[in-house]
Write an enzyme that holds these catalytic residues in place. Structure first.
Site, PDB file in Angstrom:
ATOM      1  CG  HIS A 255       6.860  12.904 -55.001  1.00 26.87           C
ATOM      2  ND1 HIS A 255       6.503  13.329 -56.264  1.00 26.87           N
ATOM      3  CD2 HIS A 255       5.697  12.587 -54.382  1.00 26.87           C
ATOM      4  CE1 HIS A 255       5.194  13.289 -56.397  1.00 26.87           C
ATOM      5  NE2 HIS A 255       4.670  12.848 -55.261  1.00 26.87           N
TER       6      HIS A 255
HETATM    7  C1  LIG Z   1       0.804  14.495 -49.319  1.00 27.54           C
HETATM    8  C2  LIG Z   1       1.403  13.460 -50.234  1.00 27.54           C
HETATM    9  C3  LIG Z   1       0.808  13.240 -51.472  1.00 27.54           C
HETATM   10  C4  LIG Z   1       1.366  12.296 -52.337  1.00 27.54           C
HETATM   11  N1  LIG Z   1       0.712  12.011 -53.494  1.00 27.54           N
HETATM   12  C5  LIG Z   1       1.151  11.020 -54.291  1.00 27.54           C
HETATM   13  C6  LIG Z   1       0.380  10.598 -55.413  1.00 27.54           C
HETATM   14  O1  LIG Z   1      -0.712  11.101 -55.647  1.00 27.54           O
HETATM   15  N2  LIG Z   1       0.898   9.619 -56.199  1.00 27.54           N
HETATM   16  C7  LIG Z   1       2.127   9.039 -55.939  1.00 27.54           C
HETATM   17  O2  LIG Z   1       2.571   8.209 -56.740  1.00 27.54           O
HETATM   18  N3  LIG Z   1       2.839   9.385 -54.853  1.00 27.54           N
HETATM   19  C8  LIG Z   1       2.367  10.321 -54.002  1.00 27.54           C
HETATM   20  N4  LIG Z   1       3.046  10.610 -52.845  1.00 27.54           N
HETATM   21  C9  LIG Z   1       4.291   9.871 -52.549  1.00 27.54           C
HETATM   22  C10 LIG Z   1       4.081   8.354 -52.271  1.00 27.54           C
HETATM   23  O3  LIG Z   1       2.969   8.150 -51.432  1.00 27.54           O
HETATM   24  C11 LIG Z   1       5.363   7.788 -51.676  1.00 27.54           C
HETATM   25  O4  LIG Z   1       6.403   7.995 -52.623  1.00 27.54           O
HETATM   26  C12 LIG Z   1       5.282   6.285 -51.374  1.00 27.54           C
HETATM   27  O5  LIG Z   1       4.232   5.988 -50.498  1.00 27.54           O
HETATM   28  C13 LIG Z   1       6.596   5.802 -50.775  1.00 27.54           C
HETATM   29  O6  LIG Z   1       6.499   4.411 -50.571  1.00 27.54           O
HETATM   30  P1  LIG Z   1       7.474   3.664 -49.569  1.00 27.54           P
HETATM   31  O7  LIG Z   1       7.024   2.274 -49.463  1.00 27.54           O
HETATM   32  O8  LIG Z   1       8.870   3.946 -49.984  1.00 27.54           O
HETATM   33  O9  LIG Z   1       7.311   4.433 -48.165  1.00 27.54           O
HETATM   34  P2  LIG Z   1       6.009   4.761 -47.297  1.00 27.54           P
HETATM   35  O10 LIG Z   1       4.773   4.607 -48.110  1.00 27.54           O
HETATM   36  O11 LIG Z   1       6.265   6.076 -46.670  1.00 27.54           O
HETATM   37  O12 LIG Z   1       5.992   3.614 -46.197  1.00 27.54           O
HETATM   38  C14 LIG Z   1       7.025   3.472 -45.247  1.00 27.54           C
HETATM   39  C15 LIG Z   1       6.418   2.912 -43.964  1.00 27.54           C
HETATM   40  O13 LIG Z   1       7.477   2.425 -43.137  1.00 27.54           O
HETATM   41  C16 LIG Z   1       7.189   2.763 -41.798  1.00 27.54           C
HETATM   42  N5  LIG Z   1       8.450   2.807 -41.057  1.00 27.54           N
HETATM   43  C17 LIG Z   1       9.458   3.694 -41.205  1.00 27.54           C
HETATM   44  N6  LIG Z   1      10.449   3.431 -40.347  1.00 27.54           N
HETATM   45  C18 LIG Z   1      10.061   2.338 -39.627  1.00 27.54           C
HETATM   46  C19 LIG Z   1      10.666   1.580 -38.584  1.00 27.54           C
HETATM   47  N7  LIG Z   1      11.893   1.883 -38.121  1.00 27.54           N
HETATM   48  N8  LIG Z   1       9.977   0.531 -38.069  1.00 27.54           N
HETATM   49  C20 LIG Z   1       8.742   0.193 -38.541  1.00 27.54           C
HETATM   50  N9  LIG Z   1       8.121   0.900 -39.527  1.00 27.54           N
HETATM   51  C21 LIG Z   1       8.784   1.949 -40.074  1.00 27.54           C
HETATM   52  C22 LIG Z   1       6.533   4.126 -41.904  1.00 27.54           C
HETATM   53  O14 LIG Z   1       5.803   4.424 -40.725  1.00 27.54           O
HETATM   54  C23 LIG Z   1       5.677   3.967 -43.141  1.00 27.54           C
HETATM   55  O15 LIG Z   1       4.392   3.506 -42.817  1.00 27.54           O
HETATM   56  C24 LIG Z   1       2.536  11.568 -51.962  1.00 27.54           C
HETATM   57  C25 LIG Z   1       3.118  11.797 -50.719  1.00 27.54           C
HETATM   58  C26 LIG Z   1       2.549  12.717 -49.847  1.00 27.54           C
HETATM   59  C27 LIG Z   1       3.185  12.947 -48.503  1.00 27.54           C
END
Ligand SMILES: Cc1cc2nc3c(=O)[nH]c(=O)nc-3n(C[C@H](O)[C@H](O)[C@H](O)COP(=O)(O)OP(=O)(O)OC[C@H]3O[C@@H](n4cnc5c(N)ncnc54)[C@H](O)[C@@H]3O)c2cc1C
Length: 488
Positions: free
Chosen positions: A425
Site C-alpha cells: 500500500h
Molecule cells: C498483494 C496486494 C494485495 C492488496 N490487497 C488490497 C486489498 O485487499 N484491498 C485494497 O483496498 N487494496 C489492496 N492492495 C492495494 C491496492 O490494490 C492499490 O492501492 C490500488 O490498486 C492502487 O491503485 P492505483 O490506481 O493508484 O494504482 P494501480 O492499481 O497500481 O494501477 C496503476 C497502473 O498504471 C500502470 N502504469 C504505471 N506506469 C505506467 C506508464 N508509464 N504507462 C502506462 N501505464 C503505467 C501500471 O502498470 C498499473 O496497471 C493490495 C496490493 C497488493 C500488491
C-alpha cells in the site's frame, strides 16, 4: 521524439488500476471518447487459471513483485503492471474511510470538499457496482476462526472483512490473480463497462512523458508502443493514474512539480509472523482470511491471517536455519501466517529517476520502530491467546518465541534493520493539498498550475488511511472526474 507516429484522442487515461479504471468508465459514461494507455498486458481469467504462481508473479507484477525501497530496513514493495492494475493481484478488501479521517485530511490539506457526505456517496456507488460482501468464515479458514476467538477472549475488536467477490471459491490465489473470476478486479468490472461505453484500452503502451506547453496546458503524452516504437498521443485532456510510484515518476520525467512529486510516499508496512499450533489448522484451506483484528486501528495497526500457499510459506521460512525449516515444513499443516499491518509516519521518496525507473529510499523514524515493536507485541499476545505454541517473528535471524516474555525480549532487542517488512500500500506521493501545505494537486486532481491535466489514483490521497486503500482511491477518482465533468 522524431519519427514518432501521431494519434489524436479526446481524453487520455494513463494506467488502468483502481483510479484509472474509474476515470475511464465515468468519462465514457458521460460521452467522452476515452483512450486508456496501460503498460502491462491484458490477462484473462483463463490465463490466470492456467499459470503457475511464479509465472503470474513475473507476468502481473512490476519487477516480479519486488521493487526495493532502500533504507533501514529495506522494504520489498509490490504493485502490478497489467490491465486492471494492482486490483488484479489484490485481496479484494473494500473498506470505507471514516468521517473522522476525511475531516482530518480536509484540515490537513486545506480542501474541504472530500468529506464523508461526498466520499461516502461515491463509496456507496463503488460498493454496489463491485458487489461488496461480508466474508464470513465458511469452509476452512481455521486460522481466522482462531484469531477471532482469541480477540473475543481478550475483549478486542475484530470484524469479518468486506470484500468485492462474487461467489468466491476459496481458491486462495488472490495475490497471483483470481483463477475463478470471483474477485471483482477492475479488469472484470469498471474496464469492461468502460469498453461497452466506447472506451478503447491499449495494453503494452508505456507512457514516457506528459507533453505540455510549459504554461499549464497538457498536450498529450509520448509513449512507447507494444512494438517498441515511439508513439505520440495528442489529447484535449489527460488523466494520469499510473499508481503511487508511477505517477510521480512520470511527473518528474515530464518536468512537472519535479521537486514536490514523489517526495513523500506514505506506506503501510506488513510484518509477517509464522505461528505453530498444537493442532492442524490447514491454513491453505479457505479464502484469503475471514477475520481482521481492529482493536489497535487508532494506532494504525491491524492484524489478520495471510493466505498460506506452499510458495509463500517457503519464502517466509527461506532465511531460517535449514534444520528448523525442515522441522517446520514437516509440521506445515500446523502452521499459520499472520500479517500485522502498520501505518508508519516516515515516508519514502523518489530520490532519482534512472533510465526511466525510480530509485526509492525511505526514512522510517524511531517512532515507527517503536510502533512496530508495540504492534508485534500485541500480535504475539493475540496469537498466544489463539493457542499458538511457537512464533517466528519477522526477523529471520531471531529464534522462535514460545511465550509473551520471549516476545517482549525480542522486542527489546530488535534493531530497526532487523525487521523484514513488505509493503503493498503506497499513497500520497502527489497529495491533494494547497501548495503551501506541500500539495501537488488541487481539489480537481490537477497539478497546481495546470488546467487540463488530472491525477486520479493513490498518489493524490492526502495521507495513508490505515485501511486497505482501494475504496478510498476509487471514491476520490469518482469525485475528481465528477468535478471535471461539471466544469466542462
Ligand atoms: C498483494 C496486494 C494485495 C492488496 N490487497 C488490497 C486489498 O485487499 N484491498 C485494497 O483496498 N487494496 C489492496 N492492495 C492495494 C491496492 O490494490 C492499490 O492501492 C490500488 O490498486 C492502487 O491503485 P492505483 O490506481 O493508484 O494504482 P494501480 O492499481 O497500481 O494501477 C496503476 C497502473 O498504471 C500502470 N502504469 C504505471 N506506469 C505506467 C506508464 N508509464 N504507462 C502506462 N501505464 C503505467 C501500471 O502498470 C498499473 O496497471 C493490495 C496490493 C497488493 C500488491
Amino acid at each position: 521524439m522524431s519519427g514518432a507516429a501521431d494519434v489524436d484522442c479526446d481524453v487520455l487515461v494513463v494506467g488502468s488500476g483502481a483510479g484509472g479504471s474509474v476515470a475511464a468508465r465515468e468519462l465514457a459514461a458521460a460521452g467522452r471518447e476515452v483512450t486508456v494507455l496501460e503498460e502491462g498486458p491484458r490477462v484473462s481469467t483463463e490465463d490466470l487459471a492456467a499459470a503457475a504462481p511464479a509465472e503470474s508473479m513475473r507476468r502481473l507484477y512490476r519487477n516480479g513483485g519486488a521493487t526495493a525501497i532502500l533504507g533501514t530496513p529495506p522494504i520489498a514493495y509490490g504493485e502490478a503492471c497489467v490491465v486492471g492494475g494492482t486490483t488484479v493481484v489484490n485481496g479484494g478488501l473494500l473498506w470505507q474511510p471514516s468521517a473522522a479521517l476525511l475531516d482530518r485530511w480536509a484540515t490537513l490539506s486545506g480542501y474541504g470538499g472530500y468529506r464523508d457526505d461526498v466520499v461516502g456517496a461515491h463509496f456507496a456507488r463503488v460498493r454496489k457496482r463491485l458487489g461488496m460482501i461480508v466474508q464470513e468464515h465458511g469452509d476452512g479458514n481455521a486460522d481466522s476462526r482462531l484469531l477471532a476467538q482469541a480477540a473475543a477472549s481478550l475483549g478486542w475488536r475484530w470484524q469479518h472483512p468486506q470484500r468485492v467477490v462474487r461467489g468466491c471459491r476459496h481458491r486462495n490465489q488472490c495475490a497471483t490473480g483470481c483463477p475463478s473470476g470471483a474477485k471483482q478486479s477492475m479488469a472484470l468490472s469498471y474496464l469492461p463497462d468502460a469498453e461497452a461505453l466506447g472506451a478503447v484500452i491499449e495494453p503494452g503502451v508505456r507512457v514516457e512523458r506528459i507533453l505540455h506547453d510549459g504554461g499549464g496546458t497538457a498536450l498529450g503524452v509520448a509513449a512507447t508502443g507494444p512494438d517498441g516504437r515511439p508513439v505520440r498521443y495528442r489529447a484535449r485532456t489527460v488523466f494520469v493514474a499510473a499508481g503511487p510510484v508511477g505517477t510521480p515518476t512520470l511527473l518528474r520525467r515530464s518536468g512537472i512539480h519535479r521537486r514536490a512529486a514523489g517526495r513523500r510516499l506514505a506506506l503501510h508496512l506488513n510484518l509477517r509472523t509464522v505461528a505453530r499450533f498444537p493442532r492442524a489448522v490447514d491454513a491453505t484451506r479457505g479464502t484469503m482470511f475471514t477475520a481482521q483484528v481492529q482493536e489497535h486501528s487508532a494506532l494504525g495497526v491491524l492484524v489478520m491471517p495471510s493466505n498460506v500457499t506452499p510458495g509463500g510459506l517457503g519464502a517466509a521460512l527461506a532465511g531460517r536455519d535449514p534444520g528448523q525449516v525442515a522441522a517446520l515444513l514437516a509440521a506445515r499443516a500446523h502452521l499459520g501466517m499472520f500479517t500485522t499491518q502498520v501505518r508508519v509516519q516516515g515516508t519514502a521518496r523518489i530520490s532519482a529517476v534512472l533510465g526511466g525507473s525510480p530509485l526509492l529510499r525511505h526514512g522510517l523514524t524511531g517512532a515507527d520502530h517503536d510502533l512496530m515493536r508495540l504492534a508485534f507485541r500485541r500480535t504475539a499476545r493475540l496469537l498466544f491467546a489463539a493457542g499458538a505454541v511457537e512464533l517466528l517473528p519477522p526477523t529471520s535471524s531471531a529464534p522462535p518465541l514460545r511465550s509473551e516474555a520471549d516476545a517482549a525480549e525480542y522486542c527489546a532487542r530488535v534493531r530497526p534493520g532487523d525487521w523484514e517488512p513488505v509493503s503493498v500500500h503506497g499513497m500520497a506521493s502527489c497529495p491533494m493539498a494547497l501548495p503551501e501545505r506541500g500539495g501537488v494537486v488541487d481539489d480537481r486532481g490537477r497539478p497546481h498550475g495546470f488546467t487540463n491535466l488530472h491525477l486520479c489514483d493513490a498518489s493524490v490521497l492526502p495521507g495513508a488511511p490505515g485501511i486497505s486503500p482501494q475504496g478510498t482511491i476509487m471514491s476520490y477518482a469518482h469525485e475528481i472526474v465528477a468535478r471535471h465533468l461539471e466544469s466542462t
